[in-house]
Design a protein around this motif. Structure first.
Motif, short mmCIF file in Angstrom:
data_model
loop_
_atom_site.label_atom_id
_atom_site.label_comp_id
_atom_site.label_asym_id
_atom_site.label_seq_id
_atom_site.Cartn_x
_atom_site.Cartn_y
_atom_site.Cartn_z
N PRO A 345 42.84 4.11 59.99
CA PRO A 345 41.38 4.23 60.06
C PRO A 345 40.77 3.16 60.98
CG PRO A 345 42.13 4.27 57.78
CD PRO A 345 43.31 3.88 58.61
N LYS A 346 39.86 3.61 61.81
CA LYS A 346 39.13 2.67 62.69
C LYS A 346 37.73 2.46 62.14
CE LYS A 346 41.80 3.66 66.84
NZ LYS A 346 41.79 4.13 68.23
N ILE A 347 36.95 1.68 62.87
CA ILE A 347 35.62 1.32 62.35
C ILE A 347 34.75 2.55 62.13
CG2 ILE A 347 34.57 0.95 64.64
CD1 ILE A 347 33.17 -1.53 63.32
N GLU A 348 34.95 3.61 62.94
CA GLU A 348 34.14 4.82 62.78
C GLU A 348 34.42 5.51 61.44
OE1 GLU A 348 34.58 3.90 67.07
OE2 GLU A 348 36.04 4.19 65.45
N GLN A 349 35.71 5.58 61.06
CA GLN A 349 36.05 6.21 59.78
C GLN A 349 35.57 5.35 58.60
OE1 GLN A 349 38.47 5.93 62.27
NE2 GLN A 349 38.35 8.08 62.89
N TYR A 350 35.71 4.03 58.74
CA TYR A 350 35.18 3.14 57.70
C TYR A 350 33.67 3.32 57.57
CZ TYR A 350 39.36 0.30 56.75
OH TYR A 350 40.60 -0.14 56.33
N GLY A 351 33.00 3.46 58.71
CA GLY A 351 31.55 3.65 58.70
C GLY A 351 31.14 4.92 57.98
N CYS A 352 31.89 6.01 58.23
CA CYS A 352 31.60 7.29 57.54
C CYS A 352 31.79 7.15 56.04
CB CYS A 352 32.52 8.39 58.07
SG CYS A 352 32.13 8.96 59.73
N MET A 353 32.86 6.47 55.64
CA MET A 353 33.16 6.32 54.21
C MET A 353 32.11 5.45 53.52
SD MET A 353 35.41 7.54 52.22
CE MET A 353 35.07 7.47 50.47
#
Length: 510
Positions: A345-353
């Motif tokens: 997971p990158k920052i974009e996936q963390y952001g979505c979560m």
């Protein structure tokens, strides 16, 4: 070739190495070269070109340096190939050194070498050096490819004013000239300019290629210019280009972002070959329309079709979970990224979560995930936490989010307004007023709203308070007339309702 003794023929061996490279066997291609006793410069060039396409382009530079050591002389193909390696390495010092060598060999005025030098300097963000190389040549020789490279160089660094000025000076333009500038405008979030130029391209009877249509569709998606998008769709159908997967992907994206999700699905279902981008674009389009469950069903179809998702697919999936509020499912997808598909997971996936957890009211879990992720939180993540704080009245988290946002985007008025609203909802008027004062003291201004409307394939932009539109006076008069008619209709409705109410009351009393 070996049994016939043709493996020592430089020309045939060069063709063989080129074929190996194009099929992805660059290491094998190089091993063939190393077994050649007396390679000529042509064979060197082909192998340098092959090594440029590997994960370690430095090997191409090392092989280039062996040309002169072999008592050979680099030619006008050697320099463009090795400069491609420099572009991949982003090593400007090495590029300058090779530039000096082009001067030493007298090839610094060769159009192929000049184009490669311009591209190298522009890719390394040295646009002034690129222009200097261009100006030294353009006084002596005209070549449309060199001009296109210079226009592309300006577009690459975001200097579209100079790119456009140079484009307008061109005495001869080809489809690449138009496409380069259209794509530049689309990538730099100037979709109106991209569409205007695309229409001018049509007027001047220049047939658009696949790249031009991709750029124009991207601009249509940004603006919701569905009329022009449909014209491009018809053009694609008319000329039998509907088998080109990237064009279909762009059509799906355009229709989805323009509010026509049914048309997007139609294009998707009619495609015989679908790439991971096709599936991801369709999932993202469904999520954008709030069709979260349909997006998740589409992902299930994708898995059944044995198409491996990528990191962008999971952004679309988590976004779909966010729209529907499926927290548990979102957690599951976030976890299987790594366990099942090996995607970190990158920052974009963390952001979505974090956004999903925040919207659902799991503020503590969202904050814990933020603290645990191996990245510095960006403005989008802190912004989603601020918005969640507003929904659930968590002042402490809201204050923490705003402190970070002030550092990351100090002039974004929306952030201050949200925290001010949190204070106001809780009746803490003093703190609410202080936030407004901080905005005034820091010179933060509320960004005016804007809207777009497409009429006859032309997109008009209207910004709140702006009077610069050429038809402003006429539009204002029409709006005043509509406003008057609406007020009159409202007055009639109120009177009619009053009459009805009195009639009903009279009947009830009787």
């Amino acid at each position: 070739m070996i049994v016939r003794g043709l493996d020592q023929n430089n020309h045939l061996l060069s063709r063989f190495i080129d074929s190996c490279s194009s099929l992805g066997f660059s290491d094998y291609a190089y091993s063939i070269f190393t077994h050649k006793s007396k390679p000529d410069v042509y064979l060197y060039n082909t192998t340098i070109k092959a090594l440029c396409q590997t994960d370690n382009p430095l090997n191409a530079v090392i092989l280039y340096n062996k040309i002169q050591a072999s008592a050979l002389r680099p030619d006008n193909y050697s320099f463009p190939f090795v400069l491609k390696a420099v572009v991949k390495l982003s090593t400007i010092e090495l590029g300058r050194e090779i530039h000096c060598q082009t001067v030493g060999t007298g090839l610094d005025s060769d159009v192929h070498v000049v184009a490669a030098l311009i591209q190298m300097y522009a890719s390394c963000k040295c646009i002034y050096d690129a222009r200097k190389v261009f100006d030294e040549l353009s006084l002596r020789v005209w070549n449309v490819a060199v001009w296109n490279t210079m226009v592309a160089g300006y577009a690459k660094v975001g200097d579209l004013n100079n790119a456009r000025a140079l484009f307008e000076l061109m005495t001869e333009k080809n489809v690449i000239s138009w496409t380069t500038l259209i794509a530049g405008y689309a990538q730099m979030d100037q979709p109106n300019e991209a569409i205007t130029l695309f229409r001018r391209m049509q007027v001047e009877n220049v047939k658009p290629d696949e790249i031009a249509m991709l750029a124009a569709l991207s601009a249509c998606a940004q603006l919701g210019a569905v009329e022009l998008g449909e014209w491009i769709h018809n053009y694609i159908e008319q000329y039998g280009l509907n088998t080109i997967v990237p064009l279909n992907n762009a059509l799906i994206d355009m229709y989805a972002k323009s509010g026509k999700i049914g048309k997007a699905l139609q294009v998707f279902e009619n495609m015989k070959n679908k790439s991971v981008i096709t599936w991801t674009t369709m999932i993202a389009g469904l999520a954008l329309h709030g069709l979260g469950r349909e997006a998740l069903d589409m992902f299930s179809r994708m898995e059944r079709a044995r198409v491996k998702p990528n990191e962008i697919t999971f952004i679309a999936i988590l976004s779909a979970c966010c729209h529907v509020g499926l927290v548990e499912l979102g957690r599951r997808y976030f976890n299987i990224m790594k366990s099942r598909y090996g995607i970190e997971p990158k920052i974009e996936q963390y952001g979505c979560m974090i956004d999903l957890l925040g919207r659902a009211g799991y503020l503590q879990e969202a904050e814990k995930l933020l603290r645990r992720m191996p990245f510095e939180a960006n403005a989008a993540i802190w912004g989603s936490l601020l918005a969640a704080s507003n929904i659930y009245g968590d002042v402490e988290l809201g204050e923490c989010a705003l402190q970070h946002l002030i550092k990351l985007e100090p002039h974004n008025s929306g952030n201050y307004a949200i925290l001010s609203n949190i204070y106001a909802i809780l009746g803490r008027w003093n703190e609410s007023g202080k936030i407004r004062k901080v905005m005034r003291d820091m010179g933060v201004k509320k960004m005016p709203g804007c809207s777009y409307i497409e009429v006859s394939k032309r997109v008009h932009e209207f910004v709140a308070g702006d009077t610069s539109h050429p038809d402003f006076d006429r539009l204002y008069q029409i709006l005043c007339k509509i406003n008057g008619q609406m007020k009159f209709a409202e007055h009639l409705q109120n009177e009619f309702s009053g009459v009805l109410e009195s009639d009903v009351a009279k009947q009830l009393s009787e």
